[in-house]
Design a protein around this motif. Structure first.
Motif, PDB file in Angstrom:
ATOM      1  N   LEU A 203       0.463   8.620  -3.834  1.00 51.66           N
ATOM      2  CA  LEU A 203       1.784   8.523  -3.207  1.00 51.66           C
ATOM      3  C   LEU A 203       2.225   7.082  -2.990  1.00 51.66           C
ATOM      4  O   LEU A 203       3.403   6.756  -3.138  1.00 51.66           O
ATOM      5  CB  LEU A 203       1.775   9.283  -1.874  1.00 51.66           C
ATOM      6  CG  LEU A 203       1.637  10.809  -1.960  1.00 51.66           C
ATOM      7  CD1 LEU A 203       1.636  11.411  -0.561  1.00 51.66           C
ATOM      8  CD2 LEU A 203       2.750  11.398  -2.797  1.00 51.66           C
ATOM      9  N   CYS A 204       1.253   6.208  -2.655  1.00 51.70           N
ATOM     10  CA  CYS A 204       1.616   4.806  -2.411  1.00 51.70           C
ATOM     11  C   CYS A 204       2.141   4.148  -3.692  1.00 51.70           C
ATOM     12  O   CYS A 204       3.074   3.340  -3.650  1.00 51.70           O
ATOM     13  CB  CYS A 204       0.426   4.041  -1.849  1.00 51.70           C
ATOM     14  SG  CYS A 204      -1.021   4.036  -2.913  1.00 51.70           S
ATOM     15  N   LEU A 205       1.540   4.515  -4.851  1.00 54.58           N
ATOM     16  CA  LEU A 205       2.006   3.970  -6.124  1.00 54.58           C
ATOM     17  C   LEU A 205       3.363   4.553  -6.505  1.00 54.58           C
ATOM     18  O   LEU A 205       4.228   3.846  -7.044  1.00 54.58           O
ATOM     19  CB  LEU A 205       0.990   4.249  -7.226  1.00 54.58           C
ATOM     20  CG  LEU A 205      -0.317   3.451  -7.180  1.00 54.58           C
ATOM     21  CD1 LEU A 205      -1.220   3.827  -8.351  1.00 54.58           C
ATOM     22  CD2 LEU A 205      -0.026   1.949  -7.222  1.00 54.58           C
ATOM     23  N   GLN A 206       3.553   5.842  -6.253  1.00 57.33           N
ATOM     24  CA  GLN A 206       4.853   6.449  -6.533  1.00 57.33           C
ATOM     25  C   GLN A 206       5.959   5.754  -5.736  1.00 57.33           C
ATOM     26  O   GLN A 206       7.027   5.416  -6.273  1.00 57.33           O
ATOM     27  CB  GLN A 206       4.820   7.946  -6.189  1.00 57.33           C
ATOM     28  CG  GLN A 206       3.908   8.775  -7.073  1.00 57.33           C
ATOM     29  CD  GLN A 206       3.945  10.245  -6.694  1.00 57.33           C
ATOM     30  OE1 GLN A 206       4.967  10.748  -6.206  1.00 57.33           O
ATOM     31  NE2 GLN A 206       2.848  10.957  -6.917  1.00 57.33           N
ATOM     32  N   LEU A 207       5.676   5.516  -4.456  1.00 58.53           N
ATOM     33  CA  LEU A 207       6.662   4.864  -3.597  1.00 58.53           C
ATOM     34  C   LEU A 207       6.912   3.431  -4.039  1.00 58.53           C
ATOM     35  O   LEU A 207       8.048   2.938  -4.015  1.00 58.53           O
ATOM     36  CB  LEU A 207       6.187   4.899  -2.144  1.00 58.53           C
ATOM     37  CG  LEU A 207       7.199   4.477  -1.079  1.00 58.53           C
ATOM     38  CD1 LEU A 207       8.431   5.371  -1.125  1.00 58.53           C
ATOM     39  CD2 LEU A 207       6.572   4.509   0.304  1.00 58.53           C
ATOM     40  N   ASN A 208       5.852   2.751  -4.471  1.00 58.31           N
ATOM     41  CA  ASN A 208       5.980   1.383  -4.954  1.00 58.31           C
ATOM     42  C   ASN A 208       6.857   1.321  -6.190  1.00 58.31           C
ATOM     43  O   ASN A 208       7.691   0.414  -6.349  1.00 58.31           O
ATOM     44  CB  ASN A 208       4.583   0.823  -5.286  1.00 58.31           C
ATOM     45  CG  ASN A 208       4.571  -0.683  -5.339  1.00 58.31           C
ATOM     46  OD1 ASN A 208       5.577  -1.287  -5.671  1.00 58.31           O
ATOM     47  ND2 ASN A 208       3.436  -1.291  -5.040  1.00 58.31           N
ATOM     48  N   ILE A 209       6.715   2.284  -7.095  1.00 59.40           N
ATOM     49  CA  ILE A 209       7.539   2.329  -8.303  1.00 59.40           C
ATOM     50  C   ILE A 209       8.986   2.644  -7.944  1.00 59.40           C
ATOM     51  O   ILE A 209       9.929   2.040  -8.489  1.00 59.40           O
ATOM     52  CB  ILE A 209       6.982   3.383  -9.289  1.00 59.40           C
ATOM     53  CG1 ILE A 209       5.611   2.932  -9.821  1.00 59.40           C
ATOM     54  CG2 ILE A 209       7.944   3.604 -10.447  1.00 59.40           C
ATOM     55  CD1 ILE A 209       4.905   3.968 -10.652  1.00 59.40           C
ATOM     56  N   MET A 210       9.188   3.553  -7.023  1.00 57.59           N
ATOM     57  CA  MET A 210      10.549   3.928  -6.618  1.00 57.59           C
ATOM     58  C   MET A 210      11.278   2.767  -5.964  1.00 57.59           C
ATOM     59  O   MET A 210      12.515   2.673  -6.026  1.00 57.59           O
ATOM     60  CB  MET A 210      10.499   5.134  -5.683  1.00 57.59           C
ATOM     61  CG  MET A 210       9.993   6.401  -6.369  1.00 57.59           C
ATOM     62  SD  MET A 210       9.700   7.780  -5.238  1.00 57.59           S
ATOM     63  CE  MET A 210      11.371   8.268  -4.848  1.00 57.59           C
ATOM     64  N   GLN A 211      10.532   1.874  -5.335  1.00 56.56           N
ATOM     65  CA  GLN A 211      11.158   0.698  -4.726  1.00 56.56           C
ATOM     66  C   GLN A 211      11.712  -0.270  -5.766  1.00 56.56           C
ATOM     67  O   GLN A 211      12.510  -1.135  -5.432  1.00 56.56           O
ATOM     68  CB  GLN A 211      10.141  -0.023  -3.837  1.00 56.56           C
ATOM     69  CG  GLN A 211       9.791   0.731  -2.563  1.00 56.56           C
ATOM     70  CD  GLN A 211       8.723   0.016  -1.754  1.00 56.56           C
ATOM     71  OE1 GLN A 211       8.182  -1.002  -2.169  1.00 56.56           O
ATOM     72  NE2 GLN A 211       8.390   0.573  -0.585  1.00 56.56           N
ATOM     73  N   ARG A 212      11.311  -0.119  -7.011  1.00 55.02           N
ATOM     74  CA  ARG A 212      11.801  -0.984  -8.086  1.00 55.02           C
ATOM     75  C   ARG A 212      13.162  -0.524  -8.609  1.00 55.02           C
ATOM     76  O   ARG A 212      13.807  -1.252  -9.360  1.00 55.02           O
ATOM     77  CB  ARG A 212      10.799  -1.027  -9.245  1.00 55.02           C
ATOM     78  CG  ARG A 212       9.412  -1.533  -8.862  1.00 55.02           C
ATOM     79  CD  ARG A 212       9.460  -2.982  -8.395  1.00 55.02           C
ATOM     80  NE  ARG A 212       8.140  -3.569  -8.238  1.00 55.02           N
ATOM     81  CZ  ARG A 212       7.406  -3.491  -7.143  1.00 55.02           C
ATOM     82  NH1 ARG A 212       7.853  -2.815  -6.094  1.00 55.02           N
ATOM     83  NH2 ARG A 212       6.221  -4.095  -7.071  1.00 55.02           N
ATOM     84  N   LEU A 213      13.575   0.694  -8.260  1.00 54.51           N
ATOM     85  CA  LEU A 213      14.877   1.190  -8.707  1.00 54.51           C
ATOM     86  C   LEU A 213      15.980   0.507  -7.911  1.00 54.51           C
ATOM     87  O   LEU A 213      15.911   0.416  -6.692  1.00 54.51           O
ATOM     88  CB  LEU A 213      14.959   2.708  -8.524  1.00 54.51           C
ATOM     89  CG  LEU A 213      13.937   3.542  -9.320  1.00 54.51           C
ATOM     90  CD1 LEU A 213      14.060   5.014  -8.971  1.00 54.51           C
ATOM     91  CD2 LEU A 213      14.117   3.334 -10.816  1.00 54.51           C
TER      92      LEU A 213
END
Length: 328
Positions: A203-213
């Motif tokens: 989940l932490c990686l998913q959230l980190n990727i979503m922050q790049r949008l």
């Protein structure tokens, strides 16, 4: 005798008064002439300043126009090889934004050849999106902007606001409608790859990727893919960072929205802010203007420059900056 003396005094005083009036009239005329002269000089000075600024801009542009063989936006657009630039993912958004700005306000300044080149590049952009199924919404918005502008301009075609035959422009509008229909008919196919997917990541990686949008609409779309992503897409910190990235603290303070729990509703604030203020533009690659030799080139592309440190002479240009170079 007394009557004669009185009459002479009256005549003398009248003459003095008449001389005084004439003197005042003469002074008044002189003042009016001087005022008109000052006003005329002021207007001439303003005209000279405007002419000097226009000449400076023309010379500033002439510096790189003579090297590249263009002096108008249309000619520059034709010669800077945007057809190849759209194939580079780092330059794609830059070119699309430039196409959009031209569609909004510069169509009437394009020559016949520049119009043809513009439409050819636009067609290549649409074909690229149809093939790789990426940036669909971006190109839909571009086509809608162009179609709306053409509808407005074609209605005034009797005033010669567009270069070219009206039938040609109607044909181009039909092409735009056809492209819009093709984009609307796209069916996103699920890739055959069965390895690790986005939802398999921690989940932490998913959230980190979503922050790049950088677009909130992408977050909303991503949240509709799966229930777990829906929860992540509502993360307050995610929307807070998105607001702080695109807007200033002052803009945010003017559009505060509280949720039912008394907390700041960053998601609602984001969509309210984008209706009021322009979002921060982000490009992987941009056109650059060399201040030393006045040559336009893509970032990372070398050009023959005689400066001791060519990199320090380069200035990145946003799409709007590029168009402003040709406003004089």
């Amino acid at each position: 005798t007394r009557d004669s003396e009185s009459l002479l005094c009256v005549i003398h005083s009248f003459c003095k008064k008449d001389d005084y009036n004439k003197e005042n009239l003469f002074n008044s005329l002189n003042y009016d002439v001087a005022a008109k002269k000052r006003k005329k000089d002021l207007l001439n000075n303003k005209a000279k300043i405007q002419f000097a600024v226009r000449e400076w801009k023309m010379l500033h542009i002439y510096g790189f126009c003579t090297r590249h063989g263009y002096c108008t936006l249309g000619e520059a657009f034709n010669r800077l090889d945007f057809s190849s630039a759209i194939l580079d993912s780092r330059r794609f958004n830059y070119v699309v934004r430039l196409l959009e700005l031209i569609a909004k306000s510069q169509l009437t300044s394009l020559s016949g050849i520049a119009q043809k080149n513009y439409m050819n590049i636009l067609e290549k952009v649409v074909q690229k999106v149809l093939e790789d199924q990426q940036n669909i919404r971006l190109i839909r918005e571009l086509l809608q902007t162009l179609y709306t502008s053409l509808c407005t301009l074609v209605q005034r075609v009797g005033k010669s606001v567009l270069v070219g035959n009206i039938n040609m422009w109607v044909h181009r509008m039909e092409s735009i409608l056809h492209w819009q229909q093709q984009l609307n008919n796209i069916q996103i196919t699920r890739p055959a790859f069965k390895g690790t997917t986005f939802t398999d990541l921690p989940l932490c990686l998913q959230l980190n990727i979503m922050q790049r949008l950088s677009d909130g609409r992408d977050l909303v779309s991503l949240g509709q893919v799966a229930p777990d992503l829906q929860v992540l897409s509502e993360d307050r910190l995610l929307w807070k960072k998105l607001c702080q990235y695109h807007f200033t603290d002052r803009q945010i303070r003017k559009r505060l929205i509280l949720s039912d729990k008394g907390q700041l509703d960053w998601k609602k604030m984001y969509f309210k802010l984008i209706r009021c203020y322009p979002r921060k533009e982000q490009y992987g690659d941009t056109l650059q203007l060399c201040r030393h030799c006045h040559i336009l080139s893509w970032k990372g592309t070398d050009h023959p420059c005689t400066a001791n440190n060519p990199e320090s002479c380069s200035t990145s240009l946003s799409p709007q900056d590029f168009i402003n170079l040709f406003r004089f």
